[in-house]
Design a protein around this motif. Structure first.
Motif, PDB file in Angstrom:
ATOM      1  N   LYS A 150      29.974  40.549  43.152  1.00 12.49           N
ATOM      2  CA  LYS A 150      29.221  40.554  41.894  1.00 12.49           C
ATOM      3  C   LYS A 150      30.172  40.449  40.706  1.00 12.49           C
ATOM      4  N   GLY A 151      29.652  40.100  39.566  1.00 10.66           N
ATOM      5  CA  GLY A 151      30.465  39.990  38.358  1.00 10.66           C
ATOM      6  C   GLY A 151      31.579  38.978  38.561  1.00 10.66           C
ATOM      7  N   ARG A 152      32.328  38.676  37.507  1.00 11.38           N
ATOM      8  CA  ARG A 152      33.415  37.715  37.707  1.00 11.38           C
ATOM      9  C   ARG A 152      34.776  38.388  37.614  1.00 11.38           C
ATOM     10  N   VAL A 153      35.608  38.033  38.565  1.00 15.17           N
ATOM     11  CA  VAL A 153      36.957  38.579  38.640  1.00 15.17           C
ATOM     12  C   VAL A 153      37.891  37.403  38.876  1.00 15.17           C
ATOM     13  N   SER A 154      39.085  37.462  38.312  1.00 12.50           N
ATOM     14  CA  SER A 154      40.015  36.343  38.468  1.00 12.50           C
ATOM     15  C   SER A 154      40.311  36.096  39.938  1.00 12.50           C
ATOM     16  N   GLU A 155      40.448  34.830  40.245  1.00 11.23           N
ATOM     17  CA  GLU A 155      40.667  34.435  41.627  1.00 11.23           C
ATOM     18  C   GLU A 155      41.860  35.163  42.234  1.00 11.23           C
ATOM     19  N   THR A 191      36.430  47.237  39.608  1.00 14.83           N
ATOM     20  CA  THR A 191      36.794  45.847  39.892  1.00 14.83           C
ATOM     21  C   THR A 191      36.760  45.606  41.401  1.00 14.83           C
ATOM     22  N   ARG A 243      41.026  38.802  43.024  1.00 15.19           N
ATOM     23  CA  ARG A 243      40.032  38.842  44.088  1.00 15.19           C
ATOM     24  C   ARG A 243      40.721  38.646  45.442  1.00 15.19           C
ATOM     25  N   LYS A 271      33.282  45.318  42.564  1.00 17.49           N
ATOM     26  CA  LYS A 271      32.710  44.009  42.237  1.00 17.49           C
ATOM     27  C   LYS A 271      33.148  42.949  43.240  1.00 17.49           C
ATOM     28  N   VAL A 272      34.424  42.908  43.494  1.00 16.14           N
ATOM     29  CA  VAL A 272      34.925  41.903  44.423  1.00 16.14           C
ATOM     30  C   VAL A 272      34.281  42.049  45.795  1.00 16.14           C
TER      31      VAL A 272
END
Lengths: 332, 332
Positions: free
Chosen positions: A25-30, A17, A33, A20-21
């Motif tokens: 890339k990819g989606r992570v909760s605000e 995770t 992040r 990614k942040v």
DNA sequence: CTGAAAGCGCTAACAC
DNA sequence: GTGTTAGCGCTTTCAG
């Protein structure tokens, strides 16, 4: 040094995770992040370059540039050219051999162990075997030489033509007794330049007179003094480089002769700093050094990408005419 | 690119055996070692640099060197110095900003992502915030500035003292009307040099006269011409750099005045190439640039190894006296 | 959205 | 002598 894991632990998420942040890339909760970014910054986290290039498919190009002396304007300009075409896309590792042949060979030999994708060898006196060997492992760019080998491209300057046109210019300006202050012939370039001079002279029906002089100002000065003292008839001088020309000018002035009226002079290399600061300003054969650097890098990239179109690139120098060779005018 | 595994497969051994052979560690039967070496050579195997540095504990030091223009003798010399202390122990990644501030900032900011262990910033006009920010991540060496920050070391040249001693020298040689062709004061160094000049003048009871001139030959020429045309009384000139001095000399000569008899001149930087080629040869304040490069690298290494002893290193320039300032003698 | 897990190519313990 | 294995720190599927 902190790692992804540290950031992950501190934020109670997994390292993937965090990755990614940090890479967007990819989606992570605000919320996460934000937290992750914050912690990463606080820690001063920097991704490990080596780990990263290992894991990624694409790696940033790294090229080795080997020069005998970065302090020499020629190599500084070359370096600048290389740097220019590298732009943002490649790293350049500069290696100065300090004109020490042993060190140079070691540098060339070891280059491939440093994650270098290609190598540009600035010294035109490299050992052929060495080039051939290294080229088995990585692409190589060399100067003033040619190799049959697949993995090598050559950048050459047409020294012959440069010398020819300089000499021709002197003759066309009315000189009938042009001499050449040449290098010692251990260097291929000095031979080429001498040949160009000779050709131009013969073509106009003049007898060439070549004096093995050397490469620095002092050599130019001493030799020219000797020549004048001997009572040689001289009304034009083509010098193998600008430094020699500087020295020759000094000698000519000391003899109370006027440049260019009595003796016209042309140098080679066109080191603007020198040519324009001296009085009268020195005409010289210009080498497009920076451009040569740019092309070197360009061809090296092509070689690395196995997309080579050109195996040999010839640059033609051109004459830059200043005051020292305009026989019509007298310098004050 | 071949890997250990390829060599291992081809020789029917495990990769660790291959690794051992290639690294000369552990004991392996002579027969296998031969075979492995042979195959590795045939394949043109080169160990992956990144994988290697990941797996090993020790990594080869890599330092970033950022210069505004490698073509400028000052930075070329600096680079050479850095290279010298790097020797065989460190790689140097050269980054030329081409005097483009935006590019420079980008280079500095990104440096840490390229596996660089420390950074030397050649430009003394760097943005302070940037330095502070980058120093959070990697050690930094800067010039002519001081930062409170832990992770930054400064190399400074005592410009004031250099200017002072140059001016003093002119005065001691009999000049009573020394003027200063200074830079424009956006540069800190030019302010320091002007201050040194001023101090020396006042100390001897003379009125300082500073002319904001600039940094190149042409500026020196134009400004000096103007000064002489105005009828100013001048018998000595201290110039902010050698190029300005060159220009000033030209103007002085044009006015039919003798250097050094009528007007003595001293430059700054001591670019030997220039100072010694001009006639009369130019006295100049020498900056030990190459040595500054060497020390930069040395201190950076200490900083990287968290073993810093010195946070600020001051170099004192010294005056190199040539013909242009020896008022006693008349130049021919 | 989030995390487990495979793998980049190599080295270095540690067994066998 | 030789091979197995566990990482080095990160990215990237691929489940959940």
């Amino acid at each position: 040094m902190f790692k992804l894991k540290d950031v992950a632990n501190l934020t109670n998420v997994s390292i993937s995770t965090v990755s990614k942040v940090l890479n967007g890339k990819g989606r992570v909760s605000e919320k996460k992040r934000r937290e992750i970014l914050k912690v990463a910054r606080q820690l001063g986290y920097t991704p490990n370059y080596h780990a990263r290039t290992m894991a990624r498919r694409s790696r940033i190009l790294t090229i080795g540039l080997i020069v005998p002396d970065i302090t020499n304007p020629f190599f500084a300009k070359l370096t600048k050219g290389v740097e220019k075409t590298c732009g943002e896309d490649a790293l350049i590792i500069l290696m100065d051999s300090f004109r020490n042949l042993e060190r140079e060979e070691k540098l060339i030999k070891n280059a491939r162990f440093f994650g270098i994708d290609g190598i540009i060898i600035g010294n035109s006196r490299v050992n052929d075997e060495l080039v051939l060997e290294v080229s088995k492992y990585i692409p190589v760019v060399v100067f003033d030489k040619d190799y049959e080998c697949e993995n090598v491209v050559s950048i050459v300057l047409d020294n012959y033509h440069g010398a020819y046109s300089a000499t021709k210019h002197l003759i066309e300006n009315g000189c009938t007794h042009v001499v050449h202050l040449g290098g010692t012939h251990e260097l291929f370039v000095s031979l080429q330049r001498a040949n160009g001079y000779e050709a131009a002279m013969r073509e106009s029906g003049f007898q060439p007179r070549i004096f093995a002089t050397g490469y620095d100002e002092n050599k130019g000065y001493e030799n020219m003094k000797k020549i004048l003292k001997q009572g040689e008839t001289v009304d034009g001088i083509f010098c193998m480089n600008d430094l020699v020309a500087m020295g020759a000018m000094k000698a000519v002035k000391e003899f109370g002769l006027n440049i260019p009226k009595d003796i016209a002079i042309v140098g080679f290399d066109d080191d603007e700093n020198l040519c324009e600061i001296i009085s009268p300003s020195l005409s010289s054969v210009h080498q497009p050094v920076e451009e040569m650097g740019q092309i070197s890098a360009k061809l090296l990239f092509e070689l690395i990408k196995k997309d080579l179109k050109i195996k040999r690139y010839v640059f033609s120098p051109h004459l830059v005419i200043r005051q020292s060779s305009l026989k019509g005018r007298e310098s004050q």
